[in-house]
Scaffold this motif. Structure first.
Motif, PDB file in Angstrom:
ATOM      1  N   ARG A  15       0.727  -1.290   0.110  1.00 59.66           N
ATOM      2  CA  ARG A  15       0.047  -0.032   0.097  1.00 59.66           C
ATOM      3  C   ARG A  15       0.904   1.281  -0.182  1.00 59.66           C
ATOM      4  N   ASP A  16       2.160   1.157  -0.075  1.00 60.60           N
ATOM      5  CA  ASP A  16       3.163   2.338   0.211  1.00 60.60           C
ATOM      6  C   ASP A  16       3.637   2.904  -1.145  1.00 60.60           C
ATOM      7  N   ARG A  17       3.126   2.524  -2.305  1.00 61.70           N
ATOM      8  CA  ARG A  17       3.965   2.798  -3.395  1.00 61.70           C
ATOM      9  C   ARG A  17       3.480   4.495  -3.449  1.00 61.70           C
ATOM     10  N   ASN A  18       2.417   4.832  -3.259  1.00 66.79           N
ATOM     11  CA  ASN A  18       1.928   6.493  -3.430  1.00 66.79           C
ATOM     12  C   ASN A  18       1.397   6.896  -1.930  1.00 66.79           C
ATOM     13  N   SER A  19       1.828   6.091  -0.821  1.00 67.30           N
ATOM     14  CA  SER A  19       1.299   6.553   0.450  1.00 67.30           C
ATOM     15  C   SER A  19       2.487   6.678   1.209  1.00 67.30           C
ATOM     16  N   VAL A  74       3.330   2.160   5.008  1.00 66.57           N
ATOM     17  CA  VAL A  74       4.550   2.053   4.746  1.00 66.57           C
ATOM     18  C   VAL A  74       5.316   0.779   5.382  1.00 66.57           C
ATOM     19  N   LEU A  75       4.678   0.368   6.566  1.00 67.56           N
ATOM     20  CA  LEU A  75       4.941  -0.724   7.292  1.00 67.56           C
ATOM     21  C   LEU A  75       4.525  -2.149   7.015  1.00 67.56           C
ATOM     22  N   GLY A  76       3.644  -1.900   5.975  1.00 62.89           N
ATOM     23  CA  GLY A  76       3.032  -3.254   5.426  1.00 62.89           C
ATOM     24  C   GLY A  76       1.740  -3.539   6.245  1.00 62.89           C
ATOM     25  N   ILE A  77       1.079  -2.822   6.900  1.00 64.05           N
ATOM     26  CA  ILE A  77      -0.127  -3.289   7.863  1.00 64.05           C
ATOM     27  C   ILE A  77      -1.397  -2.957   7.064  1.00 64.05           C
ATOM     28  N   SER A  78      -2.119  -4.062   7.065  1.00 62.88           N
ATOM     29  CA  SER A  78      -3.461  -4.112   6.417  1.00 62.88           C
ATOM     30  C   SER A  78      -4.210  -2.698   7.079  1.00 62.88           C
ATOM     31  N   ALA A  79      -5.071  -2.210   6.143  1.00 61.53           N
ATOM     32  CA  ALA A  79      -6.086  -1.312   6.935  1.00 61.53           C
ATOM     33  C   ALA A  79      -7.114  -1.760   7.718  1.00 61.53           C
ATOM     34  N   ASN A  80      -7.222  -3.071   7.424  1.00 64.94           N
ATOM     35  CA  ASN A  80      -8.232  -3.764   8.211  1.00 64.94           C
ATOM     36  C   ASN A  80      -7.819  -3.995   9.765  1.00 64.94           C
ATOM     37  N   LEU A 107      10.519   6.749   3.437  1.00 60.29           N
ATOM     38  CA  LEU A 107      11.908   6.778   2.625  1.00 60.29           C
ATOM     39  C   LEU A 107      11.933   5.597   1.525  1.00 60.29           C
ATOM     40  N   GLU A 108      12.365   5.722   0.317  1.00 56.18           N
ATOM     41  CA  GLU A 108      12.900   4.710  -0.495  1.00 56.18           C
ATOM     42  C   GLU A 108      14.005   4.195  -0.282  1.00 56.18           C
ATOM     43  N   ARG A 109      14.993   5.167   0.220  1.00 55.85           N
ATOM     44  CA  ARG A 109      16.369   4.670   0.409  1.00 55.85           C
ATOM     45  C   ARG A 109      16.921   5.756   1.440  1.00 55.85           C
ATOM     46  N   LEU A 110      17.918   5.430   2.316  1.00 54.75           N
ATOM     47  CA  LEU A 110      18.367   6.281   3.309  1.00 54.75           C
ATOM     48  C   LEU A 110      19.565   6.944   2.730  1.00 54.75           C
ATOM     49  N   GLY A 111      19.450   8.222   2.815  1.00 50.73           N
ATOM     50  CA  GLY A 111      20.671   9.064   2.150  1.00 50.73           C
ATOM     51  C   GLY A 111      20.989   8.394   0.865  1.00 50.73           C
ATOM     52  N   GLN A 112      22.235   8.367   0.571  1.00 51.73           N
ATOM     53  CA  GLN A 112      22.561   8.114  -0.663  1.00 51.73           C
ATOM     54  C   GLN A 112      22.779   6.478  -0.914  1.00 51.73           C
ATOM     55  N   CYS A 113      22.487   5.787   0.099  1.00 49.40           N
ATOM     56  CA  CYS A 113      22.767   4.332   0.185  1.00 49.40           C
ATOM     57  C   CYS A 113      22.044   3.456  -0.919  1.00 49.40           C
ATOM     58  N   PRO A 128      13.956  -1.513   0.955  1.00 47.51           N
ATOM     59  CA  PRO A 128      12.946  -1.855   1.675  1.00 47.51           C
ATOM     60  C   PRO A 128      12.758  -3.507   1.729  1.00 47.51           C
ATOM     61  N   GLN A 129      12.088  -3.899   2.982  1.00 46.91           N
ATOM     62  CA  GLN A 129      12.084  -5.266   3.035  1.00 46.91           C
ATOM     63  C   GLN A 129      10.624  -5.838   2.473  1.00 46.91           C
ATOM     64  N   GLU A 130       9.782  -4.784   2.409  1.00 45.99           N
ATOM     65  CA  GLU A 130       8.459  -4.954   1.648  1.00 45.99           C
ATOM     66  C   GLU A 130       8.075  -3.678   1.031  1.00 45.99           C
ATOM     67  N   GLY A 131       7.432  -4.115  -0.033  1.00 44.77           N
ATOM     68  CA  GLY A 131       6.945  -2.790  -0.867  1.00 44.77           C
ATOM     69  C   GLY A 131       7.890  -2.008  -1.312  1.00 44.77           C
ATOM     70  N   TYR A 132       7.722  -0.602  -1.406  1.00 42.78           N
ATOM     71  CA  TYR A 132       8.489   0.450  -1.910  1.00 42.78           C
ATOM     72  C   TYR A 132       9.144   1.405  -1.186  1.00 42.78           C
ATOM     73  N   ARG A 133       8.905   1.262   0.338  1.00 43.73           N
ATOM     74  CA  ARG A 133       9.185   2.013   1.130  1.00 43.73           C
ATOM     75  C   ARG A 133       9.776   1.742   2.695  1.00 43.73           C
ATOM     76  N   PHE A 134      10.449   2.085   3.602  1.00 45.56           N
ATOM     77  CA  PHE A 134      10.347   1.589   4.883  1.00 45.56           C
ATOM     78  C   PHE A 134      10.368   3.014   5.457  1.00 45.56           C
TER      79      PHE A 134
END
Length: 743
Positions: free
Chosen positions: A499-503, A509-515, A534-540, A545-551
């Motif tokens: 759910r975090d591609r555009n949110s 971001v954590l991957g928790i269901s809205a339900n 974030l999609e990445r931390l700094g320039q690393c 991310p471990q799940e989805g698009y961001r952490f």
């Protein structure tokens, strides 16, 4: 990346090598037979030859391509750090003919490349064939990781592997089983395989419950003791480790393996490692098997289990043909090495670790070489290209037969000889192109899309062109994987259900269901600076991310502070340490401490009715490391649970190390020896982190609970700490309550 040569002067002459039997290649490439080629004499006034000693790793280690395939099939970016090109050459099959009357033979092949004066050179050291019926009896000691990090699919595949392994064994073979988590336990000792083995294993394995932390050191110690006690010189004696490598005491485990491997090498007790799981620690398992001198494999499916245990592969994975193999290559004057795709290369023999070669197998040394220009000189003498073409290459392979003494085999071959056979080097070139391509792809994928696609398409076209000529089914599989990977490079990583591609909403971001989310709140004085998706931390670019698009980043200072050591104080005022009442199941003695820059994310969640546990991943960074280790400046991260099923709802920190210590710079995980992701580009480049960890905890189905992620500075608010949070999941299997390292 190609292997780097040692900065050592080349040997001035090869004549000092001890005399060995002279062998040669014949013209008949299809049969891969050997014939006579006269020994070449190198005139004293000619330029000196180039001498190199080479290592291609043990022939039966092949985890890297399977891990890469898993990432591609999951739609993820393939981390270059897991790509070991020589393991790709081990994994894919080649049709080299075995030696007729010696333990191994040398088969070199060359191919002219598109670039002027460049050639690929592939040398195979081929062992003798052996059938299953020719094998001696087995004495297998299986070491099975049953810690909490193995829960779910990893445990199911591990148990299936044990059953299938037992089915592959002969009647009368010896099977022992050791399990390990926090403690090691001998479940089966010296069982003689027979008609009742399958039924007995069903009962035994059916009673295993995966839980608790991983101490592979204890497991290895017990497994080697059992293997040693049951040792029989007439048997194949092996310790087979099945694990995700998420060891909570990694340094101790490797030390134990190293010690026992050195002793066991004399007896022939070798450790084979089979990895599995989503949080698999590739570097740790690679180190285990390197020290244990056995195969390193990875399982990504039930089909891969069957492949590993197929007769020819089974023999190559668990048997041994010759030991202490090291290749010496002498290139005639006028030739130079451009790239080497093996494990080690040096001008000194002592720099190269000898490796082991299995039956039905070959060690493959692949490289790119080039002819120097005609004006290359030595002592005022030029080297003509036609002379280069005819001067022989010389290959010497030293090895030790099982139960025998060190021996050497030697082969001289001219360029025209080596250009005669094409199929195997064509396939080798394609496999190397595949592996090297995976290393070349850059992140972030969106920013590097055009450059990545250009590099990708050129490599894929080369592989496709090769397969048009040789029509190889394995290359067809590689091309199918590449077609899938191209979509990832073109459109980015895709994670259906995320759910975090555009949110930027924290639960998404954590991957928790809205339900499951009932309420969310933030505690702290500087929300904008201290919490961010974030999609990445700094320039690393390697920390993904471990799940989805961001952490989700939670910090005690400004997120992406280029100087977290000394300029990150957000508030001059302090507050009370939010230390929970319990650390896991242990009650904590209350200590009044003042903390700074406290920031918290509080989630109220409801577990699904079929849930029995939940987990989340995190990575803790601190600028307090290394200057303030074991001092009062212990910035801390807590994961505070309030659930009726845990300590009657009292506040409980559920993120802690194997010693029950909270997550800070003094804990067991900080800068552990097998740190798979460097801190480069994160802002904590000269400081430290835990690497990705996973906390798993029991919960009751339908239970309403609160989970608070909390971070703060201690002692002062000057040096920052930060935690990345991601991949929250509910599970339908139990968890005992642990925090384990991931890759």
């Amino acid at each position: 990346m190609q292997a780097k040569e040692q900065p050592i002067a080349e040997y001035k002459e090869m004549a000092a090598a001890p005399p060995v039997e002279n062998e040669s290649m014949a013209d008949t490439a299809a049969a891969e037979m050997q014939g006579e080629i006269p020994e070449a004499r190198l005139p004293a006034d000619k330029p000196e030859p180039t001498v190199r000693y080479l290592s291609a790793d043990d022939s039966n280690s092949s985890a890297s391509p399977v891990i890469a395939r898993k990432m591609i099939m999951e739609g993820r970016y393939v981390q270059p750090a897991v790509i070991r090109t020589y393991e790709f050459l081990n994994y894919y099959t080649f049709s080299y003919a075995p030696p007729a009357d010696k333990p191994l033979c040398i088969i070199p092949r060359m191919r002219k490349l598109a670039k002027d004066d460049e050639y690929s050179l592939q040398i195979a050291l081929r062992s003798m064939d052996r059938s299953f019926d020719e094998l001696p009896p087995f004495n297998f000691t299986v070491l099975l990781d049953v810690s909490g990090s193995m829960a779910g699919e990893a445990a199911d595949r591990a148990l299936l592997l044990v059953r299938r392994l037992a089915e592959r064994m002969h009647t009368g073979d010896i099977l022992s089983l050791v399990t390990c988590n926090r403690r090691a336990e001998l479940l089966l000792d010296s069982h003689v395989v027979g008609p009742g083995t399958a039924k007995m294993l069903d009962v035994l394995l059916g009673g295993i419950i995966v839980n608790d932390i991983t101490d592979l050191g204890k497991g290895v110690l017990l497994a080697y003791e059992v293997a040693g006690k049951n040792y029989n010189y007439r048997y194949l004696n092996r310790v087979i480790l099945i694990s995700d490598g998420a060891d909570n005491t990694g340094k101790a485990a490797v030390a134990t393996i190293t010690r026992y491997a050195e002793d066991s090498d004399r007896q022939g007790i070798y450790l084979a490692g089979i990895g599995l799981g989503s949080g698999f620690n590739d570097q740790l398992m690679d180190a285990f098997t390197d020290k244990g001198r056995g195969a390193y494999l990875f399982i990504d499916s039930e089909a891969e289990i069957e492949r590993i245990l197929e007769e020819r592969n089974f023999i190559a994975n668990f048997d041994l043909a010759v030991k202490n193999v090291r290749l010496k290559m002498v290139m005639p004057p006028g030739w130079q090495l451009e790239e080497f795709h093996g494990e080690q290369i040096s001008a000194k023999a002592e720099d190269i670790v000898p490796q082991y070669l299995a039956p039905n197998d070959q060690m493959i040394y692949h490289m790119t070489i080039a002819r120097k220009e005609e004006d290359s000189t030595a002592g005022g003498k030029s080297v003509r290209q036609d002379q280069q073409q005819e001067a022989p290459f010389i290959f010497e392979a030293e090895y030790t037969p099982l139960g025998g003494v060190k021996d050497t085999i030697r082969l001289e071959a001219s360029v025209s000889d080596m250009l005669a056979g094409r199929r195997e080097i064509l396939k080798g070139d394609a496999v190397v192109e595949f592996a090297e391509l995976l290393k070349e792809i850059r992140t972030p994928l969106t920013e590097n899309r055009e450059e990545n696609l250009s590099v990708f398409d050129a490599a894929a076209d080369n592989i496709r062109e090769i397969n048009r000529e040789i029509d190889d089914p394995e290359l067809a599989d590689i091309l199918s994987l590449l077609a899938r990977y191209r979509k990832t490079l073109e459109y980015g990583e895709r994670f259906p259900g995320s759910r975090d591609r555009n949110s930027d909403e924290p639960a998404a971001v954590l991957g928790i269901s809205a339900n499951s989310l009932r309420a969310f709140s933030f505690n702290g004085s500087h929300k904008k600076e201290a919490i961010r998706a974030l999609e990445r931390l700094g320039q690393c670019t390697r920390l993904v991310p471990q799940e989805g698009y961001r952490f989700l980043a939670l910090s005690s200072g400004p997120i992406w502070n280029p100087a977290p050591a000394g300029s990150g104080q957000l508030s001059g005022s302090g507050g009370k340490d939010p230390l929970p009442e319990y650390m896991g199941q242990v009650k904590i003695r209350a200590i009044e401490k003042k903390v700074f820059d406290l920031h918290q994310i509080k989630l109220q969640l409801k577990a699904p009715y079929n849930a029995r546990s939940f987990s989340f991943d995190f990575n803790f960074f601190s600028a307090e490391y290394p200057d303030y280790v074991n001092q009062e400046f212990n910035d801390s991260f807590y994961a505070i649970l309030e659930a009726a099923s845990t300590n009657r709802g009292r506040t409980t920190n559920i993120a802690f190390d194997a010693d029950n210590a909270s997550i800070e710079v003094d804990n067991n995980y900080f800068q552990k020896p097998f740190h798979p992701i460097p801190n480069t580009g994160t802002g904590f480049d000269y400081h430290g982190s835990t690497g990705w960890l996973r906390t798993s905890w029991p919960i009751e189905g339908g239970e309403l609970f609160t989970l608070t992620f909390s971070i703060h500075d201690e002692g002062d608010g000057i040096f920052d700490s930060l935690v990345l949070l991601d991949n929250f999941r509910f599970h339908n299997y139990e968890a005992v309550g642990t925090t384990d390292p991931l890759n």
